[in-house]
Design a protein around this motif. Structure first.
Motif, mmCIF file in Angstrom:
data_model
loop_
_atom_site.group_PDB
_atom_site.id
_atom_site.type_symbol
_atom_site.label_atom_id
_atom_site.label_comp_id
_atom_site.label_asym_id
_atom_site.label_seq_id
_atom_site.Cartn_x
_atom_site.Cartn_y
_atom_site.Cartn_z
ATOM 1 N N HIS A 283 -0.438 2.721 -4.122
ATOM 2 C CA HIS A 283 -1.998 3.446 -4.246
ATOM 3 C C HIS A 283 -2.026 4.204 -5.723
ATOM 4 C CE1 HIS A 283 -4.275 5.000 -1.587
ATOM 5 N NE2 HIS A 283 -3.997 6.304 -1.656
ATOM 6 N N HIS B 71 6.472 -12.711 -5.718
ATOM 7 C CA HIS B 71 6.157 -11.111 -6.329
ATOM 8 C C HIS B 71 4.697 -11.494 -7.590
ATOM 9 C CE1 HIS B 71 8.228 -7.757 -4.201
ATOM 10 N NE2 HIS B 71 9.257 -8.796 -4.053
ATOM 11 N N THR C 252 1.430 -1.194 -0.333
ATOM 12 C CA THR C 252 0.257 -0.075 -0.194
ATOM 13 C C THR C 252 1.164 1.172 0.143
ATOM 14 O OG1 THR C 252 -0.438 -0.482 2.216
ATOM 15 C CG2 THR C 252 -1.963 -0.742 1.096
ATOM 16 N N GLY C 253 1.618 1.179 -0.071
ATOM 17 C CA GLY C 253 3.148 2.484 -0.876
ATOM 18 C C GLY C 253 1.945 3.051 -1.418
ATOM 19 N N ILE C 254 3.328 4.369 -1.531
ATOM 20 C CA ILE C 254 2.144 5.624 -1.906
ATOM 21 C C ILE C 254 1.902 5.141 -3.206
ATOM 22 C CG2 ILE C 254 4.516 7.008 -2.290
ATOM 23 C CD1 ILE C 254 0.727 8.040 -2.572
ATOM 24 N N SER C 255 3.078 4.958 -4.589
ATOM 25 C CA SER C 255 3.280 4.503 -5.412
ATOM 26 C C SER C 255 2.102 3.411 -6.326
ATOM 27 C CB SER C 255 4.470 3.628 -6.222
ATOM 28 O OG SER C 255 4.460 4.023 -7.633
ATOM 29 N N ALA D 191 2.754 -9.310 -10.237
ATOM 30 C CA ALA D 191 3.477 -7.938 -10.511
ATOM 31 C C ALA D 191 2.056 -7.148 -11.738
ATOM 32 C CB ALA D 191 4.164 -7.962 -11.389
ATOM 33 N N SER E 60 3.871 -0.983 3.566
ATOM 34 C CA SER E 60 4.778 0.817 2.520
ATOM 35 C C SER E 60 6.131 -0.188 1.309
ATOM 36 C CB SER E 60 4.827 1.202 3.149
ATOM 37 O OG SER E 60 6.145 1.790 3.989
ATOM 38 N N CYS E 61 6.079 0.879 0.570
ATOM 39 C CA CYS E 61 6.976 0.648 -0.207
ATOM 40 C C CYS E 61 8.026 -0.795 -0.321
ATOM 41 C CB CYS E 61 7.623 1.754 -1.025
ATOM 42 S SG CYS E 61 8.304 1.503 -1.792
ATOM 43 N N LEU E 62 7.737 -1.787 -1.373
ATOM 44 C CA LEU E 62 8.888 -2.864 -1.412
ATOM 45 C C LEU E 62 10.160 -2.043 -2.323
ATOM 46 C CD1 LEU E 62 6.347 -4.631 -0.726
ATOM 47 C CD2 LEU E 62 7.839 -4.807 0.949
ATOM 48 N N GLY E 63 10.067 -1.483 -2.547
ATOM 49 C CA GLY E 63 11.363 -0.297 -3.324
ATOM 50 C C GLY E 63 11.419 -1.430 -5.412
ATOM 51 N N SER E 64 9.704 -2.347 -5.541
ATOM 52 C CA SER E 64 9.621 -2.722 -6.881
ATOM 53 C C SER E 64 8.410 -1.183 -6.946
ATOM 54 C CB SER E 64 9.450 -4.107 -6.687
ATOM 55 O OG SER E 64 7.964 -4.662 -5.286
ATOM 56 N N CYS E 65 8.196 -0.271 -7.364
ATOM 57 C CA CYS E 65 7.031 0.259 -7.018
ATOM 58 C C CYS E 65 6.535 -0.068 -8.994
ATOM 59 C CB CYS E 65 7.303 1.648 -7.500
ATOM 60 S SG CYS E 65 7.609 2.218 -5.821
ATOM 61 N N SER E 66 7.862 -0.058 -9.650
ATOM 62 C CA SER E 66 7.627 0.372 -11.400
ATOM 63 C C SER E 66 6.894 -1.156 -11.863
ATOM 64 C CB SER E 66 9.081 -0.366 -11.968
ATOM 65 O OG SER E 66 9.944 0.812 -11.373
ATOM 66 N N ILE E 67 6.812 -2.276 -10.806
ATOM 67 C CA ILE E 67 5.951 -3.168 -11.219
ATOM 68 C C ILE E 67 4.597 -3.516 -10.319
ATOM 69 C CG2 ILE E 67 7.846 -4.653 -12.136
ATOM 70 C CD1 ILE E 67 7.617 -6.282 -9.099
#
Ligand SMILES: Cc1cc2nc3c(=O)[nH]c(=O)nc-3n(C[C@H](O)[C@H](O)[C@H](O)COP(=O)(O)O)c2cc1C
Ligand code: SF4
Ligand code: FES
Ligand code: FES
Lengths: 562, 150
Positions: B82, B133, B77-80, B135, B116-123
């Motif tokens: 989201h 994951h 549920t990180g911002i990206s 994606a 929150s964000c896991l660092g793989s926002c691009s997917i």
């Protein structure tokens, strides 16, 4: 591995590594960074390794599993060197064809970049629009490095800056160079690294510590992990040089517990550096001793704050301390402790090897060098971007990022996560610069750049960040805890169509209170996103509130029934 | 998780109070939760008051003091994510599993968490089940993905 006892032995080792490698031999770099990993790049890498194993020792090509290449959106990513041919969205089935073509010096046309509108192709890394507009001084080596092999880093000149610092410079000269370069902290504040180092250096006491902040808690930020996971020695080399300048013999890496790959690469890097004598006692025979230990955060945002982080390293709960106690003078166990962000440390080796004058040639008057940016949100090409400071945000969002998906318009860009701010799309020509963006109300923060399209609800974005911080606040100060809760309540009501007249004034009052009386920056800057919204998107807030007030007066029975 | 393995982890840190967080992390990773008697064992081995062990264990979100289901479902549920529709995705996961974040179903099949964000926002938006994951998820795909995890 043999221990190196002088700078000359390091150069000999480097020469040996280089002479054992044929620069013309194709090397296939398979990305195993976080995004590609999530897209099952493991299977792609395994397929490459299996095919090459089948070919036997005379295969005529090599496979390298690397950290993030940058263009995460199009993973799994593969780059074939020495030409730098980029293949995107590679599947295990594509592997035999890539190998066959590579051996024949051909290109697999169907896997190269094609422009979404024109269909125009781009084969090499320097031609792909996502990469073309970047200056990849820090992240660019990722495709050439297997993070588990120190030799890959040495082959690119690694630890040359350390040798230069140890044997050709005094600690004072190293410090002066970093000061002159005007390297500013990449972790949030943009504070000049040289000045911070100097404070720790001059602080009384024999035991001093240096620390890497690899907590990266800002949601939407993933560049520190990309850099540290993909090229751990670059950060480590910067840290050792910093320790030498400051006069520290003990360092700490504070990092995320939830990235097994990152932890594995850091531990391997420390072990290999130690074996070569680049870390530990009497580094490179210089007489300088330095050791590093790794500590883990355990999943709360505030533990990335400097004093909280230091408490956590001590084994105590990560509660911030008042700012008048400067950690540079009294940090871990009250000893002088210099904390810098991953990217800040990673800049140090190139400043030492290429010089402050070179470094100052990149960037703007007040912000030097390049900056890593995590580009995400409503953007066509998300990923890790590195551009010179001063680059207009438009270049990042449109030329590199490819604009907004689905033919929509951009509404805003947001920097700095929950402690940052949003600026409207009409300010998109603003430069990537610490001071300029702070003035506009969207401080760079750690470097998470979120693009928001026309459908984004700006009240909801402010509510989102506040909810995040409310859960992350350590609760020590009342204004932080209570102020955020009140603000969150008002915002939540607005998003639910229950806004009331006077809500904006209420929000503004709350902003004033929470900002003033908090112990740490989390509380002090928690209202920054909202402030930027009220500065640029007030009309949207007013409209949503009005809708709520109308809804209540006109449809009271209906809302009571729901 | 057999207790010999846990004993081994704890023994490695005997007498080192500074290792508390390390030990808790290792046990959490292996065992997926921290049983009370194990916390007592850690307190004794590291020579730390039990109250302090409990304080750290409850403070950090990563540590769980309750057992988890067979499959751990994590919705980012990180911002990206989201911005890319994570809340609709979470709704779909809640519907499919019948549980809310922080809960485990009666049959111990799923434990649901958000983070929150896991660092793989691009997917993103994504859900992670037992570390794997999934994606670019859509609510429509949720049923199919979760079917794989019994
Ligand atoms: C709540 C909070 C969280 C922070 N999280 C991080 C983080 O995850 N990584 C980071 O480098 N800095 C973070 N910072 C900033 C650090 O306190 C510190 O300023 C920084 O690590 C110093 O390094 P620099 O000068 O190289 O930027 C955070 C600050 C606050 C107030
Ligand atoms: S401002 Fe908030 S997070 Fe910072 S110390 Fe106070 S309560 Fe904790
Ligand atoms: S993770 Fe593969 S390109 Fe970023
Ligand atoms: S917001 Fe979901 S991975 Fe970053």
């Amino acid at each position: 591995m043999t221990r190196l006892n002088s700078a000359a032995e390091l150069e000999q080792l480097r020469a040996g590594i280089l002479s054992s490698r044929d620069p013309a031999k194709p090397c296939i770099a398979v990305c195993a960074g976080a995004a590609c990993h999530g897209l099952d790049s493991v299977r792609v890498a395994q397929a490459f390794q299996a095919e090459v194993a089948k070919l036997g020792p005379g295969a005529g090509l090599e496979v390298r599993v690397t950290g993030c290449h940058g263009y995460c959106e199009k993973g799994p990513n593969v780059v074939v060197d020495p030409e730098g041919i980029c293949y995107f969205e590679v599947k295990p089935e594509d592997v035999p064809e890539i190998i066959a073509c590579t051996l024949k010096k051909e290109v697999v046309e169907r896997l190269v970049y094609a422009h979404p509108d024109t269909g125009e192709r781009a084969v090499h890394i320097g031609e792909v629009p996502f990469y073309k507009h970047q200056m990849r001084l820090l992240i660019g080596d990722n495709t050439r490095i297997d993070p588990m092999r120190i030799d890959d880093y040495l082959a690119l000149g690694g630890y040359g800056a350390l040798a230069k610092a140890l044997f050709q410079m005094t600690p004072g000269q190293v410090l002066d160079e970093v000061k002159k370069a005007n390297l500013r902290g990449r972790g949030g504040g943009g504070f000049p690294a040289g000045l911070k180092w100097e404070t720790a250096k001059n602080a009384p006491g024999k035991d001093k510590y240096v620390i890497v902040n690899a907590h990266e808690g800002e949601p939407g930020a993933f560049m520190d992990r990309a850099l540290f996971t993909g090229n751990p020695h670059k950060v480590l080399e910067g840290l050792i040089i910093g320790a030498y300048a400051i006069g520290s013999h003990r360092g700490f890496i504070y990092t995320r517990h939830d990235s097994p790959q990152l932890i594995c690469h850091i531990e391997q890097a420390l072990a290999q550096a130690e074996e070569y004598g680049l870390l530990g006692e009497n580094i490179l025979g210089s007489g300088f001793d330095f050791r590093v230990e790794v500590h883990y955060d355990v999943g709360i945002f505030v533990s990335g704050e400097s004093s909280a982080l230091m408490r956590s390293i001590e084994g105590n709960p990560p509660e911030p301390r008042p700012k008048y106690i400067r950690t540079s003078v009294a940090g871990i166990w009250d000893r002088p402790s210099n904390l810098n962000n991953v990217e800040t440390w990673a800049n140090v080796p190139q400043i030492i090897s290429r010089g402050a004058d070179w470094y100052r040639g990149i960037g703007t008057e007040g912000s030097k060098g390049t900056k890593l940016v995590s580009l995400s949100g409503n953007v066509v090409n998300s990923g890790v971007v590195e551009v010179p400071m001063g680059t207009p945000l438009r270049t990042i969002v449109y030329d590199i990022g490819g604009g907004i998906p689905g033919g929509k318009a951009a509404k805003a860009v947001h920097f700095g996560g929950p402690m940052g701010g949003s600026i409207p799309a009409n300010l998109i020509d603003a430069p990537l610069d610490f001071d300029e963006l702070a003035k506009l109300g969207a401080p760079i923060g750690a470097g998470g750049l979120l693009v928001m399209d026309e459908d984004t609800d700006m009240v909801d974005v402010a509510r989102y960040f506040l909810e995040f911080l409310t859960n992350e606040s350590c609760g020590k100060c009342v204004p932080c805890r209570e102020g955020m809760r009140q603000t969150l309540k008002v915002l939540t009501n607005i998003t639910k169509g229950k806004g009331r007249e006077g809500d904006i004034a209420r929000l503004e009052d709350l902003n004033d209170v929470t900002g003033a009386a908090c112990l740490c920056a989390l509380g002090r800057t928690a209202s920054d996103p909202l402030k930027s919204m009220l500065r640029y998107f007030k009309v949207e807030y007013e409209t949503q509130i009005a809708r709520g007030s109308e809804g209540r007066s006109g449809n009271a029975a209906g809302s009571a029934a729901t | 998780m057999d207790s010999a393995n846990l004993d081994q982890i704890i023994e490695q840190h005997r007498g080192k109070p500074g290792d508390l967080i390390h030990v808790l992390m290792e046990v959490q990773h292996q065992n997926h939760w921290l049983p009370r008697d194990v916390l007592h064992q850690i307190a004794e081995a590291l020579n730390i008051p039990f109250s302090r062990v409990l304080r750290i264990a409850t403070l950090y979100k990563t540590f769980s003091l309750t057992p988890k289901g067979r499959n751990e479902v994590h919705v980012c549920t990180g911002i990206s994510c989201h911005l890319r529709g994570a809340n609709k995705l979470l709704d779909a996961v809640e519907r499919a599993t019948g549980i809310k974040p922080g809960e485990t179903d009666a049959g111990w099949r799923f434990t649901l968490d958000t983070g929150s964000c896991l660092g793989s926002c691009s997917i993103g938006p994504e859900i992670i089940v037992n570390g794997t994951h999934h994606a670019r998820m859509t609510p429509a795909k949720v049923e199919d993905v979760l079917k794989e995890y019994q």
